[in-house]
Scaffold this active site. Structure first.
Site, PDB file in Angstrom:
ATOM      1  CE  LYS A 167      68.274  40.303  49.341  1.00  0.00           C
ATOM      2  NZ  LYS A 167      68.540  41.124  49.899  1.00  0.00           N
ATOM      3  CB  THR A 169      68.574  38.622  53.196  1.00  0.00           C
ATOM      4  OG1 THR A 169      68.570  39.799  52.681  1.00  0.00           O
ATOM      5  CG2 THR A 169      66.564  38.384  54.467  1.00  0.00           C
ATOM      6  NE  ARG A 213      28.089  40.266  31.338  1.00  0.00           N
ATOM      7  CZ  ARG A 213      28.362  40.047  32.924  1.00  0.00           C
ATOM      8  NH1 ARG A 213      27.737  40.903  33.496  1.00  0.00           N
ATOM      9  NH2 ARG A 213      28.342  38.590  33.051  1.00  0.00           N
ATOM     10  CD  GLN A 257      29.515  35.485  40.538  1.00  0.00           C
ATOM     11  OE1 GLN A 257      29.030  35.400  39.276  1.00  0.00           O
ATOM     12  NE2 GLN A 257      28.950  36.190  41.205  1.00  0.00           N
ATOM     13  CG  HIS A 280      32.480  46.932  35.017  1.00  0.00           C
ATOM     14  ND1 HIS A 280      31.006  45.743  35.556  1.00  0.00           N
ATOM     15  CD2 HIS A 280      32.109  46.653  36.752  1.00  0.00           C
ATOM     16  CE1 HIS A 280      31.044  44.895  36.241  1.00  0.00           C
ATOM     17  NE2 HIS A 280      31.751  46.073  38.083  1.00  0.00           N
TER      18      HIS A 280
END
Ligand code: AZA
Length: 307
Positions: free
Chosen positions: A11, A59, A179, A235, A263
């Protein structure tokens, strides 16, 4: 010729709210809203290959069991509940050999009224979830157990850079030392099988507060580093978050992050009377719905034998 090479069933999207009342003062309560997925594997091949339903634990039964075990057992923290569910299915039904349990906890945060934490009122402060994944198949010695968080949405308006990247004839991106950085954090941490490798280990770690402490550590490191570091790139920042979690969370063997880079671009207004809104004058930006960057990494604890 063909054969059934893998199968599982169960389920998905079983939703429940559990209320825990303080036995001393039933007005004092905790809540936990969950979405549970529980899939089973085992000796059920004939249900696929011979239309023989006799081994199928329906289920619907999986759903009922989720509710009943939520009623009858302690579900805090979600790692304990995942262990209870997985263990139930593989012990109750000898032909069910394994369970894949995913428990997602939706955020409800107790809030203050007149400066005091209210005993039973909670605020939905965001779409962030806490989660656990447990694949338990003792006969195949499978014990894959990891926890994490998803959709922790953050934005910083400065303190993020991206420059000195690879350049070629396809490159149009301008380097920047200032930024916007925004992402929806997905992070997960694998529990070290040298420390947690049985259902009993999970219960002991739950009693000792290991899962809650590690969740708080990982979440705090994520938020703190995001704010404090002058980020050279997504990163580098996600790697630094991962290594700090490995350093500070002794029960964790691997940390993974998946970070979209959402962005925001400065809107050029120079066409309007030379209005400056780029570079250091940027104040109004356009959130880009798509595309977004998508950056992924896993950092693994080095085993002592390698040192
Ligand atoms: N990493 C970033 O932090 N920013 C970027 C990238 C990237 O790989 N590519 N474009 N902008």
């Amino acid at each position: 010729m063909s054969y059934l090479s893998s199968s599982r069933y169960g389920k998905d999207n079983v939703r429940l709210l559990k209320v825990k009342k303080d036995p001393q003062d039933p007005n004092k309560q905790d809540v936990m809203e969950l979405t549970v997925t529980c899939l089973l594997e085992g000796e059920v091949d004939v249900s696929y290959t011979k239309a023989d339903n006799s081994p199928i634990v329906p289920t619907d039964t999986v759903k009922n069991t989720t509710f009943i075990l939520a009623k009858q057992t302690d579900t805090w923290p979600i790692e304990r509940f995942a262990a209870t569910l997985a263990n139930h299915f593989v012990t109750k039904y000898p032909h069910i050999k394994g369970a894949f349990v995913d428990v997602v906890q939706h955020r409800w945060t107790r809030y203050n009224v007149k400066g005091q934490p209210h005993p039973h009122s909670f605020l939905k402060d965001g779409e962030e979830t806490r989660r656990v994944h447990f694949h338990y198949n003792p006969s195949q010695k499978i014990f894959e157990f990891k926890s994490g968080l998803k959709d922790l949405t953050v934005l910083k308006s400065t303190g993020s850079m991206f420059y000195d990247f690879h350049q070629c004839e396809y490159t149009s991106l301008q380097p920047t030392t200032d930024r916007i950085l925004s992402t929806d954090v997905t992070a997960s941490w694998k529990w070290d099988v040298k420390k947690i490798s049985t259902i009993e280990d999970i219960y002991k770690a739950a009693d000792a507060g290991v899962f809650d402490t590690t969740f708080d550590t990982a979440r705090n490191i994520t938020l703190e580093l995001f704010a404090l570091e002058n980020s050279p790139s997504v990163q580098a920042t996600m790697y630094n978050m991962s290594t700090r979690i490995i350093d500070e969370a002794p029960y964790v063997s691997d940390v993974s992050y998946t970070l979209p880079n959402k962005h925001y671009v400065a809107i050029d207004m120079a066409w309007h009377k030379g209005l400056k809104n780029t570079g250091k004058d940027t104040e109004v930006l356009l959130p880009l719905a798509n595309p977004n960057g998508l950056i992924d990494c896993t950092v693994t604890r080095e085993s002592k034998s390698k040192l």
